[in-house]
Design an enzyme around this catalytic site. Structure first.
Site, PDB file in Angstrom:
ATOM      1  N   ARG A 123      34.273  17.575 -12.969  1.00 50.08           N
ATOM      2  CA  ARG A 123      33.197  18.343 -13.610  1.00 50.08           C
ATOM      3  C   ARG A 123      32.889  19.530 -12.718  1.00 50.08           C
ATOM      4  O   ARG A 123      32.877  19.416 -11.492  1.00 50.08           O
ATOM      5  CB  ARG A 123      31.949  17.481 -13.827  1.00 50.08           C
ATOM      6  CG  ARG A 123      30.812  18.224 -14.528  1.00 50.08           C
ATOM      7  CD  ARG A 123      29.727  17.295 -15.051  1.00 50.08           C
ATOM      8  NE  ARG A 123      28.952  16.611 -14.032  1.00 50.08           N
ATOM      9  CZ  ARG A 123      29.012  15.300 -13.792  1.00 50.08           C
ATOM     10  NH1 ARG A 123      29.841  14.523 -14.475  1.00 50.08           N
ATOM     11  NH2 ARG A 123      28.263  14.734 -12.842  1.00 50.08           N
ATOM     12  N   ASP A 169      21.209  22.890  -9.788  1.00 44.13           N
ATOM     13  CA  ASP A 169      21.977  21.770 -10.348  1.00 44.13           C
ATOM     14  C   ASP A 169      23.459  22.155 -10.319  1.00 44.13           C
ATOM     15  O   ASP A 169      23.951  22.815 -11.227  1.00 44.13           O
ATOM     16  CB  ASP A 169      21.499  21.482 -11.778  1.00 44.13           C
ATOM     17  CG  ASP A 169      22.126  20.224 -12.370  1.00 44.13           C
ATOM     18  OD1 ASP A 169      22.971  19.611 -11.703  1.00 44.13           O
ATOM     19  OD2 ASP A 169      21.759  19.879 -13.508  1.00 44.13           O
ATOM     20  N   ASP A 195      27.777  16.056  -7.684  1.00 38.94           N
ATOM     21  CA  ASP A 195      26.738  16.609  -8.559  1.00 38.94           C
ATOM     22  C   ASP A 195      25.445  16.575  -7.761  1.00 38.94           C
ATOM     23  O   ASP A 195      24.773  15.546  -7.662  1.00 38.94           O
ATOM     24  CB  ASP A 195      26.620  15.786  -9.841  1.00 38.94           C
ATOM     25  CG  ASP A 195      25.745  16.459 -10.901  1.00 38.94           C
ATOM     26  OD1 ASP A 195      24.894  17.294 -10.530  1.00 38.94           O
ATOM     27  OD2 ASP A 195      25.909  16.149 -12.090  1.00 38.94           O
ATOM     28  N   HIS A 215      16.212  18.832 -16.099  1.00 42.38           N
ATOM     29  CA  HIS A 215      16.399  18.968 -17.545  1.00 42.38           C
ATOM     30  C   HIS A 215      15.112  19.594 -18.070  1.00 42.38           C
ATOM     31  O   HIS A 215      14.205  18.914 -18.534  1.00 42.38           O
ATOM     32  CB  HIS A 215      16.664  17.611 -18.199  1.00 42.38           C
ATOM     33  CG  HIS A 215      17.967  16.997 -17.777  1.00 42.38           C
ATOM     34  ND1 HIS A 215      18.185  15.644 -17.743  1.00 42.38           N
ATOM     35  CD2 HIS A 215      19.127  17.570 -17.372  1.00 42.38           C
ATOM     36  CE1 HIS A 215      19.420  15.412 -17.331  1.00 42.38           C
ATOM     37  NE2 HIS A 215      20.011  16.560 -17.106  1.00 42.38           N
ATOM     38  N   TYR A 238      37.139  13.384 -17.978  1.00 46.00           N
ATOM     39  CA  TYR A 238      37.080  12.094 -17.293  1.00 46.00           C
ATOM     40  C   TYR A 238      38.196  11.209 -17.842  1.00 46.00           C
ATOM     41  O   TYR A 238      38.230  10.916 -19.044  1.00 46.00           O
ATOM     42  CB  TYR A 238      35.711  11.448 -17.493  1.00 46.00           C
ATOM     43  CG  TYR A 238      34.583  12.428 -17.229  1.00 46.00           C
ATOM     44  CD1 TYR A 238      34.091  12.624 -15.946  1.00 46.00           C
ATOM     45  CD2 TYR A 238      34.049  13.206 -18.267  1.00 46.00           C
ATOM     46  CE1 TYR A 238      33.088  13.556 -15.697  1.00 46.00           C
ATOM     47  CE2 TYR A 238      33.050  14.136 -18.029  1.00 46.00           C
ATOM     48  CZ  TYR A 238      32.575  14.313 -16.746  1.00 46.00           C
ATOM     49  OH  TYR A 238      31.591  15.237 -16.509  1.00 46.00           O
ATOM     50  N   GLU A 271      30.080  22.871 -12.453  1.00 49.58           N
ATOM     51  CA  GLU A 271      28.778  23.266 -13.006  1.00 49.58           C
ATOM     52  C   GLU A 271      28.155  24.390 -12.199  1.00 49.58           C
ATOM     53  O   GLU A 271      28.008  24.294 -10.975  1.00 49.58           O
ATOM     54  CB  GLU A 271      27.843  22.057 -13.001  1.00 49.58           C
ATOM     55  CG  GLU A 271      26.419  22.345 -13.445  1.00 49.58           C
ATOM     56  CD  GLU A 271      25.543  21.118 -13.346  1.00 49.58           C
ATOM     57  OE1 GLU A 271      24.452  21.128 -13.952  1.00 49.58           O
ATOM     58  OE2 GLU A 271      25.932  20.150 -12.664  1.00 49.58           O
ATOM     59  N   HIS A 298      22.120  22.463 -20.376  1.00 50.96           N
ATOM     60  CA  HIS A 298      20.707  22.133 -20.597  1.00 50.96           C
ATOM     61  C   HIS A 298      19.852  23.164 -19.880  1.00 50.96           C
ATOM     62  O   HIS A 298      20.294  23.831 -18.937  1.00 50.96           O
ATOM     63  CB  HIS A 298      20.372  20.718 -20.125  1.00 50.96           C
ATOM     64  CG  HIS A 298      20.645  20.454 -18.661  1.00 50.96           C
ATOM     65  ND1 HIS A 298      19.830  20.923 -17.637  1.00 50.96           N
ATOM     66  CD2 HIS A 298      21.638  19.770 -18.040  1.00 50.96           C
ATOM     67  CE1 HIS A 298      20.298  20.534 -16.473  1.00 50.96           C
ATOM     68  NE2 HIS A 298      21.410  19.843 -16.674  1.00 50.96           N
ATOM     69  N   GLU A 345      28.325  22.973 -17.620  1.00 52.95           N
ATOM     70  CA  GLU A 345      28.941  21.872 -16.876  1.00 52.95           C
ATOM     71  C   GLU A 345      29.935  21.053 -17.701  1.00 52.95           C
ATOM     72  O   GLU A 345      29.695  19.886 -17.985  1.00 52.95           O
ATOM     73  CB  GLU A 345      27.862  20.961 -16.296  1.00 52.95           C
ATOM     74  CG  GLU A 345      26.790  20.514 -17.307  1.00 52.95           C
ATOM     75  CD  GLU A 345      25.733  19.635 -16.663  1.00 52.95           C
ATOM     76  OE1 GLU A 345      26.104  18.634 -16.012  1.00 52.95           O
ATOM     77  OE2 GLU A 345      24.540  19.949 -16.822  1.00 52.95           O
ATOM     78  N   ASP A 379       0.830  -1.207   0.000  1.00 56.76           N
ATOM     79  CA  ASP A 379       0.000   0.000   0.000  1.00 56.76           C
ATOM     80  C   ASP A 379       0.868   1.262   0.000  1.00 56.76           C
ATOM     81  O   ASP A 379       0.390   2.345   0.337  1.00 56.76           O
ATOM     82  CB  ASP A 379      -0.949   0.005   1.190  1.00 56.76           C
ATOM     83  CG  ASP A 379      -0.222   0.009   2.533  1.00 56.76           C
ATOM     84  OD1 ASP A 379       0.996  -0.258   2.537  1.00 56.76           O
ATOM     85  OD2 ASP A 379      -0.865   0.274   3.565  1.00 56.76           O
ATOM     86  N   HIS A 437      26.533   8.817 -14.435  1.00 53.82           N
ATOM     87  CA  HIS A 437      25.334   8.779 -13.611  1.00 53.82           C
ATOM     88  C   HIS A 437      25.507   7.834 -12.427  1.00 53.82           C
ATOM     89  O   HIS A 437      24.596   7.084 -12.077  1.00 53.82           O
ATOM     90  CB  HIS A 437      24.114   8.390 -14.452  1.00 53.82           C
ATOM     91  CG  HIS A 437      23.679   9.464 -15.395  1.00 53.82           C
ATOM     92  ND1 HIS A 437      22.856   9.238 -16.480  1.00 53.82           N
ATOM     93  CD2 HIS A 437      23.964  10.781 -15.438  1.00 53.82           C
ATOM     94  CE1 HIS A 437      22.660  10.374 -17.142  1.00 53.82           C
ATOM     95  NE2 HIS A 437      23.323  11.325 -16.521  1.00 53.82           N
ATOM     96  N   HIS A 440      29.663  14.234 -22.786  1.00 50.66           N
ATOM     97  CA  HIS A 440      28.285  14.713 -22.599  1.00 50.66           C
ATOM     98  C   HIS A 440      28.170  16.168 -23.030  1.00 50.66           C
ATOM     99  O   HIS A 440      29.161  16.844 -23.302  1.00 50.66           O
ATOM    100  CB  HIS A 440      27.851  14.552 -21.132  1.00 50.66           C
ATOM    101  CG  HIS A 440      28.715  15.280 -20.150  1.00 50.66           C
ATOM    102  ND1 HIS A 440      28.625  16.647 -19.932  1.00 50.66           N
ATOM    103  CD2 HIS A 440      29.679  14.845 -19.308  1.00 50.66           C
ATOM    104  CE1 HIS A 440      29.482  17.005 -19.001  1.00 50.66           C
ATOM    105  NE2 HIS A 440      30.159  15.939 -18.605  1.00 50.66           N
TER     106      HIS A 440
END
Length: 428
Positions: free
Chosen positions: A397, A274, A263, A366, A388, A399, A359, A384, A41, A246, A355
């Protein structure tokens, strides 16, 4: 809700902007999101549909907004339908909007209970021709469950098969991409809360702490400052984990000599921050770490300077790619032969920077907006860049979130430490 609501004048203005885009005899219907189940539930925390929130400020489940600008009766040109509460709901779930409270939030005068929706819709549809319905049309959306919007589209077409149905999403993307001042103010609060979390962990991190302990420090600071919590699943990636774009397991021990890629962003009032920062576990960057860090910060600054009205995201990413190519040459990670033999569809720099650089940011991390039309003043973007290097167990990175101005930009994260020497000073 924990946050302080924005004034109803914002939502009145947002609705007027949308109405200007409608052809004559139009009607638009916006549904709240479902409360999604987990197991047994259990349910997930409710998150309002961003389009409905953008137009009304209403942050409650089972809400419906109908806009019908040309209907003869002015009282029916905007109608907000709410879940009717009772003593049982009040005891088990807590307070729900009264009609008076909903008017104070939204500026909509005609507030009715959801039980009246079908009858009112039938009257409005009788004198409408163009029906605008909503769906998740984000370019990266992967919708695998049937949403409340999808169910309504199906039932509405069955009930009114001779009307002309239209997509509202492209109009909402245009409107939401350009932020009003009140929205930017809300995003600034989200960024300020994120700053507090980052400054907290700068005095906390040392060799031997775990990624999840750092995550816990962030969420503590966020919630105590009126945030619901993280704007998205946080990435706390030490050492080689930073090369997994990610990575969200956040389970490893942070070791002396490693960097930690953070991040993380706070949510506030359904608007998001972000941020990405990369810091040394020991409190000091090594010579090689500093070389790569400085390269990333140069690309970040250069990218921010060219993200301006008139340029498209596609053009922008090409220019940033050339900046990164130059930095990777300087670091000895690629050479002229790599560039000469590169696949134009996957340039040599993509081996270490795979990447995009920016954005849209807003109620979605996003956020919706154009990917091909020119950028406009008032849009908010992340910037950003990252490098790597898996073979070195090194990922960096950086950002920030910036508001595009007619000339230049305004950095919502201007107060969050990013200079490597400042970070070292705060950590020590």
């Amino acid at each position: 809700m924990k946050y302080i609501p924005l004034p109803k004048s914002l939502y009145i203005r947002n609705r007027e902007k949308l109405k200007e885009k409608f052809p004559p005899k139009s009607i638009a219907v916006f549904n709240s999101n479902d409360i999604m189940p987990t197991n047994a539930d259990g349910t997930m925390r409710f998150r309002q549909n961003n389009d409905l929130f953008y137009l009304s400020g209403i942050d409650q489940e089972e809400s419906i907004l109908v806009i019908c600008p040309d209907f003869p009766d002015p009282n029916l040109r905007e109608v907000l339908f709410l879940r009717e509460t009772n003593e049982h709901i009040a005891i088990w779930e807590g307070h729900k909007y009264t009609k008076e409270e909903a008017f104070a939030v939204s500026g909509i005068e005609n507030i009715q209970w959801v039980a009246n929706f079908d009858n009112v819709l039938n009257s409005l549809m009788a004198l409408s021709e163009h029906v605008f319905l909503n769906a998740n049309e984000h370019l990266r959306a992967a919708v695998v469950v049937e949403t409340r919007d999808a169910r309504f589209i199906k039932s509405c077409k069955e009930r009114y098969p001779l009307h002309q149905f239209n997509r509202i999403a492209p109009l909402m993307h245009q409107l939401r991409a350009v932020k009003e001042k009140e929205e930017i103010d809300q995003m600034q609060i989200a960024c300020d809360i994120t700053e507090k979390g980052f400054r907290r962990i700068l005095s906390f991190v040392k060799p031997g702490v775990t990624e999840y302990e750092i995550e816990a420090e962030f969420i503590h600071e966020f919630i105590r400052n009126r945030s619901k919590g993280f704007a998205y699943e946080p990435i706390i990636a030490a050492g080689g984990n930073a090369c997994v774009l990610h990575y969200i397991e956040n389970k490893e021990v942070c070791k002396d000599g490693d960097l930690i890629l953070l991040d993380v962003g706070a949510e506030y009032g359904n608007y998001n921050a972000d941020m990405t920062r990369t810091i040394p576990v020991s409190g000091r960057f090594t010579k090689r770490q500093r070389e790569v860090y400085d390269a990333v910060i140069r690309v970040k600054k250069g990218a921010s300077d060219i993200l301006r009205p008139g340029i498209s995201i596609q053009e922008y990413h090409k220019e940033v790619g050339l900046m990164m190519q130059s930095e990777l040459l300087g670091l000895g990670l690629i050479d002229q032969t790599d560039i000469k033999n590169q696949d134009p569809k996957w340039p040599a720099f993509k081996k270490y920077f795979m990447h995009g650089t920016s954005h849209h940011l807003g109620m979605d991390v996003h956020d919706v907006g154009t990917m091909h039309e020119p950028i406009s003043a008032g849009m908010v973007f992340t910037v950003e860049p990252g490098i790597y290097i898996p073979e070195e167990g090194l990922g960096i990175r950086l950002e920030n979130n910036i508001v595009i101005l007619e000339e230049g930009y305004f950095d919502l994260m201007r107060n969050i430490p990013i200079d490597p020497e400042e970070i070292e000073g705060l950590m020590n």
